[in-house]
Design a protein around this motif. Structure first.
Motif, PDB file in Angstrom:
ATOM      1  N   PHE A  73      39.122 157.937  11.736  1.00 46.17           N
ATOM      2  CA  PHE A  73      37.933 158.485  11.087  1.00 46.17           C
ATOM      3  C   PHE A  73      37.646 159.866  11.663  1.00 46.17           C
ATOM      4  O   PHE A  73      37.432 160.005  12.871  1.00 46.17           O
ATOM      5  CB  PHE A  73      36.740 157.550  11.288  1.00 46.17           C
ATOM      6  N   LEU A  74      37.686 160.860  10.805  1.00 46.57           N
ATOM      7  CA  LEU A  74      37.403 162.238  11.196  1.00 46.57           C
ATOM      8  C   LEU A  74      36.035 162.595  10.626  1.00 46.57           C
ATOM      9  O   LEU A  74      35.832 162.549   9.412  1.00 46.57           O
ATOM     10  CB  LEU A  74      38.464 163.188  10.645  1.00 46.57           C
ATOM     11  N   VAL A  75      35.107 162.926  11.497  1.00 46.60           N
ATOM     12  CA  VAL A  75      33.747 163.249  11.061  1.00 46.60           C
ATOM     13  C   VAL A  75      33.479 164.709  11.393  1.00 46.60           C
ATOM     14  O   VAL A  75      33.593 165.109  12.555  1.00 46.60           O
ATOM     15  CB  VAL A  75      32.702 162.359  11.760  1.00 46.60           C
ATOM     16  N   GLU A  76      33.139 165.495  10.380  1.00 51.54           N
ATOM     17  CA  GLU A  76      32.861 166.909  10.620  1.00 51.54           C
ATOM     18  C   GLU A  76      31.501 167.293  10.062  1.00 51.54           C
ATOM     19  O   GLU A  76      31.127 166.877   8.965  1.00 51.54           O
ATOM     20  CB  GLU A  76      33.926 167.804   9.976  1.00 51.54           C
ATOM     21  N   PRO A 112      45.150 153.899   7.078  1.00 48.32           N
ATOM     22  CA  PRO A 112      44.388 154.934   6.368  1.00 48.32           C
ATOM     23  C   PRO A 112      43.660 155.888   7.303  1.00 48.32           C
ATOM     24  O   PRO A 112      43.269 155.525   8.413  1.00 48.32           O
ATOM     25  CB  PRO A 112      43.395 154.123   5.523  1.00 48.32           C
ATOM     26  N   VAL A 113      43.472 157.103   6.818  1.00 47.89           N
ATOM     27  CA  VAL A 113      42.674 158.114   7.520  1.00 47.89           C
ATOM     28  C   VAL A 113      41.512 158.492   6.605  1.00 47.89           C
ATOM     29  O   VAL A 113      41.715 158.848   5.439  1.00 47.89           O
ATOM     30  CB  VAL A 113      43.507 159.367   7.849  1.00 47.89           C
ATOM     31  N   TYR A 114      40.307 158.397   7.126  1.00 45.26           N
ATOM     32  CA  TYR A 114      39.095 158.753   6.379  1.00 45.26           C
ATOM     33  C   TYR A 114      38.519 160.036   6.975  1.00 45.26           C
ATOM     34  O   TYR A 114      38.272 160.108   8.181  1.00 45.26           O
ATOM     35  CB  TYR A 114      38.047 157.646   6.469  1.00 45.26           C
ATOM     36  N   SER A 115      38.302 161.016   6.123  1.00 38.48           N
ATOM     37  CA  SER A 115      37.713 162.276   6.570  1.00 38.48           C
ATOM     38  C   SER A 115      36.330 162.418   5.946  1.00 38.48           C
ATOM     39  O   SER A 115      36.194 162.588   4.733  1.00 38.48           O
ATOM     40  CB  SER A 115      38.606 163.449   6.153  1.00 38.48           C
ATOM     41  N   LEU A 116      35.290 162.315   6.781  1.00 35.80           N
ATOM     42  CA  LEU A 116      33.906 162.431   6.322  1.00 35.80           C
ATOM     43  C   LEU A 116      33.387 163.816   6.688  1.00 35.80           C
ATOM     44  O   LEU A 116      33.317 164.174   7.865  1.00 35.80           O
ATOM     45  CB  LEU A 116      33.043 161.351   6.985  1.00 35.80           C
ATOM     46  N   ASN A 117      33.020 164.584   5.669  1.00 33.04           N
ATOM     47  CA  ASN A 117      32.621 165.971   5.874  1.00 33.04           C
ATOM     48  C   ASN A 117      31.190 166.189   5.394  1.00 33.04           C
ATOM     49  O   ASN A 117      30.902 166.117   4.198  1.00 33.04           O
ATOM     50  CB  ASN A 117      33.584 166.889   5.118  1.00 33.04           C
ATOM     51  N   LEU A 118      30.303 166.428   6.344  1.00 32.11           N
ATOM     52  CA  LEU A 118      28.894 166.676   6.054  1.00 32.11           C
ATOM     53  C   LEU A 118      28.712 168.190   5.975  1.00 32.11           C
ATOM     54  O   LEU A 118      28.875 168.895   6.975  1.00 32.11           O
ATOM     55  CB  LEU A 118      28.030 166.079   7.156  1.00 32.11           C
ATOM     56  N   VAL A 119      28.426 168.690   4.785  1.00 36.67           N
ATOM     57  CA  VAL A 119      28.410 170.133   4.542  1.00 36.67           C
ATOM     58  C   VAL A 119      26.978 170.617   4.377  1.00 36.67           C
ATOM     59  O   VAL A 119      26.219 170.075   3.562  1.00 36.67           O
ATOM     60  CB  VAL A 119      29.246 170.478   3.285  1.00 36.67           C
ATOM     61  N   ILE A 146      46.764 155.023  -4.216  1.00 37.51           N
ATOM     62  CA  ILE A 146      47.703 154.990  -3.103  1.00 37.51           C
ATOM     63  C   ILE A 146      46.878 155.128  -1.833  1.00 37.51           C
ATOM     64  O   ILE A 146      46.283 156.182  -1.575  1.00 37.51           O
ATOM     65  CB  ILE A 146      48.742 156.119  -3.207  1.00 37.51           C
ATOM     66  N   ASP A 147      46.827 154.078  -1.064  1.00 44.52           N
ATOM     67  CA  ASP A 147      45.986 154.082   0.133  1.00 44.52           C
ATOM     68  C   ASP A 147      46.614 154.980   1.194  1.00 44.52           C
ATOM     69  O   ASP A 147      47.822 154.985   1.380  1.00 44.52           O
ATOM     70  CB  ASP A 147      45.846 152.654   0.672  1.00 44.52           C
ATOM     71  N   GLY A 148      45.808 155.745   1.862  1.00 41.15           N
ATOM     72  CA  GLY A 148      46.322 156.609   2.919  1.00 41.15           C
ATOM     73  C   GLY A 148      45.284 157.616   3.343  1.00 41.15           C
ATOM     74  O   GLY A 148      44.763 157.561   4.453  1.00 41.15           O
ATOM     75  N   LEU A 149      44.942 158.540   2.434  1.00 42.81           N
ATOM     76  CA  LEU A 149      43.960 159.564   2.733  1.00 42.81           C
ATOM     77  C   LEU A 149      42.732 159.399   1.853  1.00 42.81           C
ATOM     78  O   LEU A 149      42.847 159.272   0.634  1.00 42.81           O
ATOM     79  CB  LEU A 149      44.550 160.970   2.512  1.00 42.81           C
ATOM     80  N   GLN A 150      41.578 159.393   2.477  1.00 42.35           N
ATOM     81  CA  GLN A 150      40.299 159.342   1.763  1.00 42.35           C
ATOM     82  C   GLN A 150      39.453 160.503   2.264  1.00 42.35           C
ATOM     83  O   GLN A 150      39.131 160.583   3.454  1.00 42.35           O
ATOM     84  CB  GLN A 150      39.576 158.016   2.029  1.00 42.35           C
ATOM     85  N   LEU A 151      39.104 161.420   1.361  1.00 43.57           N
ATOM     86  CA  LEU A 151      38.310 162.594   1.734  1.00 43.57           C
ATOM     87  C   LEU A 151      36.926 162.476   1.118  1.00 43.57           C
ATOM     88  O   LEU A 151      36.805 162.303  -0.101  1.00 43.57           O
ATOM     89  CB  LEU A 151      38.983 163.879   1.249  1.00 43.57           C
ATOM     90  N   ILE A 152      35.906 162.562   1.934  1.00 41.70           N
ATOM     91  CA  ILE A 152      34.522 162.444   1.457  1.00 41.70           C
ATOM     92  C   ILE A 152      33.750 163.691   1.871  1.00 41.70           C
ATOM     93  O   ILE A 152      33.753 164.072   3.050  1.00 41.70           O
ATOM     94  CB  ILE A 152      33.830 161.187   2.032  1.00 41.70           C
ATOM     95  N   PHE A 153      33.107 164.329   0.900  1.00 34.37           N
ATOM     96  CA  PHE A 153      32.282 165.506   1.159  1.00 34.37           C
ATOM     97  C   PHE A 153      30.844 165.180   0.756  1.00 34.37           C
ATOM     98  O   PHE A 153      30.604 164.656  -0.343  1.00 34.37           O
ATOM     99  CB  PHE A 153      32.766 166.702   0.341  1.00 34.37           C
ATOM    100  N   VAL A 154      29.902 165.493   1.622  1.00 36.81           N
ATOM    101  CA  VAL A 154      28.484 165.265   1.329  1.00 36.81           C
ATOM    102  C   VAL A 154      27.760 166.609   1.396  1.00 36.81           C
ATOM    103  O   VAL A 154      27.753 167.260   2.448  1.00 36.81           O
ATOM    104  CB  VAL A 154      27.843 164.286   2.337  1.00 36.81           C
TER     105      VAL A 154
END
Length: 294
Positions: A73-76, A112-119, A146-154
């Motif tokens: 989990f990558l949180v930015e 899986p890798v989840y990237s949560l990006n709070l903008v 295809i499970d692997g990368l999940q990118l979330i932008f808020v």
């Protein structure tokens, strides 16, 4: 009681980088996890080293962790938005995905890798929603993923408590991130009722930080102002020149030229600061050959 802003480097990392229960609560609230996929335990990973250049020194704050299943989990917290940010997020998430395997390991070990990006800026003005979820999906059958990368932008500026359809904890964590700052004197009772958020508020109390830390906190916000000024001035100059050049070719083409010119000006400034070419290419999206010619 006086609180600090949770979006700053010092406070964000203190809350979510030192308290596993708080980052678990945030991730479970904001990630698109199905029932039974909730995170129950995490361990912290080293944070990504952000390039030391005038446009990225302060504006990116990150926390990285993984759970007992190996999911990362990558949180930015991204204070300033620029056109290349999506590519940077994809690059970092892909890098984390690939680095899971050692030589000779089988692909079945990949998690899986989840990237949560709070903008902290609006970057999708034409879209009504503030929550943007990207995944690798079948174009015609979007239920096939295809499970692997999940990118979330808020997009934090778009969020209001009155226009939402999210889970209750998602609402409360976003209220915490957007409503609590140095001006807060009375915390809404609904935030205090949640143990995790109440704990996060205690972490934010100004009295919990040393004088040196408070000085660093002020330096962070000064740095953000400088970065924004540098980026906006380059963008304005490039847009103006591009619009002038593109008047006879139409407004849309002129704006496109303006964006391209802005990126070249930014790259030239970074080059003068001694930033390496590969970093400039990653930050601006320009080809290395074009940067070498600047």
């Amino acid at each position: 009681m006086k609180y600090l802003d949770p979006r700053a480097d010092l406070t964000f990392k203190r809350i979510f980088g030192e308290h596993p229960d708080l980052v678990i609560s945030l991730l479970n609230a904001l990630l698109p996890l199905k029932a039974g996929e909730e995170i129950t335990e995490i361990e912290y990973l080293p944070s990504e080293m952000v390039p030391d250049n005038p446009l990225r020194k302060f504006s990116i704050v990150d926390v990285r962790c993984k759970d007992r299943q190996g999911r990362q989990f990558l949180v930015e917290m991204q204070m300033l938005w620029s056109p290349e940010f999506r590519q940077r997020v994809l690059f970092n998430a892909s890098k984390a995905y690939v680095r899971q395997l050692e030589t000779g390991d089988g692909y079945a070990l990949l998690q899986p890798v989840y990237s949560l990006n709070l903008v902290n800026e609006v970057f999708e003005p034409e879209l009504e929603g503030y929550y943007h979820h990207y995944a690798m999906v079948h174009v015609e059958h979007t239920e096939r993923i295809i499970d692997g990368l999940q990118l979330i932008f808020v997009e934090l500026p778009k969020f209001t408590p009155h226009t939402f359809a999210e889970k209750r904890m998602q609402l409360l964590w976003l209220r915490f991130l957007t409503e609590i700052n140095e001006k807060t004197r009375v915390v809404p009772e609904e935030l205090l009722e949640v143990p995790e958020i109440k704990k996060a508020l205690r972490v934010l109390e100004e009295s919990a930080f040393t004088d040196a830390e408070l000085a660093g906190y002020e330096h962070f916000w000064d740095g953000i102002s400088v970065e924004k000024t540098l980026y906006d001035s380059g963008k304005r100059e490039g847009r103006a020149e591009g619009l002038a050049e593109g008047k006879t070719e139409g407004l849309a083409e002129g704006e496109a030229k303006g964006e391209a010119k802005a990126q070249r000006l930014i790259a030239a400034n970074m080059k003068k600061q001694g930033v390496d070419i590969e970093t400039i290419a990653q930050c601006t999206g320009l080809p290395i050959e074009e940067i070498n010619e600047l």
